[in-house]
Scaffold this active site. Structure first.
Site, mmCIF file in Angstrom:
data_model
loop_
_atom_site.group_PDB
_atom_site.id
_atom_site.type_symbol
_atom_site.label_atom_id
_atom_site.label_comp_id
_atom_site.label_asym_id
_atom_site.label_seq_id
_atom_site.Cartn_x
_atom_site.Cartn_y
_atom_site.Cartn_z
ATOM 1 N N ASP A 28 -3.004 -1.058 10.525
ATOM 2 C CA ASP A 28 -3.064 -1.118 9.068
ATOM 3 C C ASP A 28 -3.629 -2.429 8.543
ATOM 4 O O ASP A 28 -3.941 -2.534 7.352
ATOM 5 C CB ASP A 28 -1.663 -0.921 8.463
ATOM 6 C CG ASP A 28 -1.202 0.519 8.492
ATOM 7 O OD1 ASP A 28 -1.997 1.393 8.884
ATOM 8 O OD2 ASP A 28 -0.034 0.780 8.132
ATOM 9 N N ALA A 62 11.210 -4.473 4.912
ATOM 10 C CA ALA A 62 10.760 -4.308 6.293
ATOM 11 C C ALA A 62 11.012 -2.870 6.721
ATOM 12 O O ALA A 62 12.021 -2.268 6.361
ATOM 13 C CB ALA A 62 11.508 -5.277 7.200
ATOM 14 N N GLY A 63 10.075 -2.310 7.483
ATOM 15 C CA GLY A 63 10.222 -0.929 7.936
ATOM 16 C C GLY A 63 10.195 0.065 6.805
ATOM 17 O O GLY A 63 10.797 1.139 6.901
ATOM 18 N N GLY A 84 3.480 -1.377 4.180
ATOM 19 C CA GLY A 84 2.507 -2.291 4.766
ATOM 20 C C GLY A 84 2.859 -3.752 4.686
ATOM 21 O O GLY A 84 1.968 -4.606 4.818
ATOM 22 N N GLY A 85 4.132 -4.086 4.492
ATOM 23 C CA GLY A 85 4.503 -5.480 4.289
ATOM 24 C C GLY A 85 4.019 -6.421 5.370
ATOM 25 O O GLY A 85 3.320 -7.396 5.091
ATOM 26 N N GLY A 86 4.371 -6.156 6.615
ATOM 27 C CA GLY A 86 3.965 -7.041 7.701
ATOM 28 C C GLY A 86 2.465 -7.072 7.903
ATOM 29 O O GLY A 86 1.874 -8.140 8.140
ATOM 30 N N LYS A 99 0.854 -1.193 0.000
ATOM 31 C CA LYS A 99 0.000 0.000 0.000
ATOM 32 C C LYS A 99 0.880 1.230 0.000
ATOM 33 O O LYS A 99 2.066 1.207 0.389
ATOM 34 C CB LYS A 99 -0.936 0.017 1.201
ATOM 35 C CG LYS A 99 -0.249 0.023 2.571
ATOM 36 C CD LYS A 99 0.209 1.366 3.097
ATOM 37 C CE LYS A 99 0.789 1.281 4.505
ATOM 38 N NZ LYS A 99 1.446 2.529 4.957
ATOM 39 N N GLY A 108 7.196 1.248 5.254
ATOM 40 C CA GLY A 108 5.992 2.053 5.151
ATOM 41 C C GLY A 108 5.048 1.625 4.050
ATOM 42 O O GLY A 108 4.088 2.341 3.749
#
Length: 303
Positions: free
Chosen positions: A139, A98-99, A103-105, A15, A101
């Protein structure tokens, strides 16, 4: 309807926050936000296989696959609230930083909830899954619902919106930005006046908005500062997504985005993506369901 397949794969799309305004801070320390989520056609992939035990593996070395990973936490939460004793072998094919912004996790967790709901035949509806997602992170519900959305509160109050198709170049500056560090910074702007949902959400309208986290991220992370400056020079509408670190620019189309990607400074990473009205996750789930329920058989003897 036939039983769910014992093995399948589902996307976990990225996203972008097309803007992010911080309108206040609550007594519990959480920040009140207004933002616009755009879902993309690029992201991770989560592979599902029926199994006796619940396990997670990942193709990215060093990424935790224990309880600190939201995929496994989502799976265990779903088992706890439904009481099922079914298992699954999950494998995460990681493409998103990762980290970053993007929305991966959170997207991975949403795909885990939706996919296991299907694999285990639990029958939970979207509202129930989104409620579980909120327990994992603010999110997660937008990915469960699978629509571009105007969001308020801590990001959990969602209103689906129609957005024009847009092409983006998304640059990964190569640093991970902890959300807590941005929101905990004393110089973060926290009093942007609240706005109402505009009647039109075209590119020209969005140019009036901004990301309140950008100034802090630029100061703390020179790589973010450099990425935003480069995108602004090359494309003219650079913005950071979420609390960072990824930055993006809108381009006229796929070819323009790929042309700009080829001019990327050495050692930088980037991906080209298109915004979608319906999440690739929901498209894939619809295909799975259609394969299971092909409809009534044709009767050759009908008269």
């Amino acid at each position: 309807m036939t039983a769910p397949p014992v093995r399948f794969s589902l996307p976990a799309p990225a996203k972008l926050n097309l803007f992010l305004h911080i309108t206040g801070r609550r007594a519990d320390g959480y920040h009140e936000l207004q933002t616009l989520f755009a879902l993309l056609d690029h992201g991770d992939t989560l592979h599902f296989q029926a199994a006796d035990e619940l396990t997670l593996s990942c193709d990215r070395p060093g990424l935790p696959v224990d309880e600190s990973n939201l995929v496994l936490r989502a799976a265990r939460l779903l088992r706890d609230v439904t009481g099922t004793d079914l298992g699954a072998r999950l494998h995460l094919e990681k493409r998103l930083p990762a980290g970053g912004g993007v929305g991966g996790g959170s997207s991975d967790a949403a795909t885990a909830l939706c996919g296991l709901n299907h694999l285990w035949g639990l029958g939970l509806d979207e509202d129930r899954l989104a409620g579980l997602g909120l327990r994992l992170g603010a999110d997660v519900p937008v990915f469960v619902r699978g629509r571009n959305a105007w969001a308020e509160g801590v990001g959990e109050r969602l209103q689906a919106v129609e957005l024009p198709e847009q092409w983006f170049l998304v640059v990964d500056p190569g640093v991970a930005v902890p959300t807590a560090r941005i929101f905990g910074d004393g110089e973060l702007t926290r009093h942007t006046p609240a706005i109402t949902l505009p009647a039109s959400l075209g590119a020209a309208t969005l140019e009036r908005f901004h990301n309140d986290c950008e100034a802090v991220a630029r100061r703390l992370y020179p790589a973010v500062d450099n990425a935003l400056d480069w995108l602004q020079r090359e494309a003219g509408n650079a913005r950071m997504t979420g609390t960072g670190a990824c930055c993006f620019a809108r381009l006229a189309g796929a070819q323009a985005a790929r042309d700009l990607q080829r001019r990327l400074p050495k050692n930088w990473k980037a991906f080209v993506a298109r915004s979608t009205q319906l999440s690739p996750l929901h498209e894939a789930l619809a295909t799975l369901r259609a394969q299971q329920d092909p409809g009534p058989a044709f009767n050759d003897n009908a008269t």
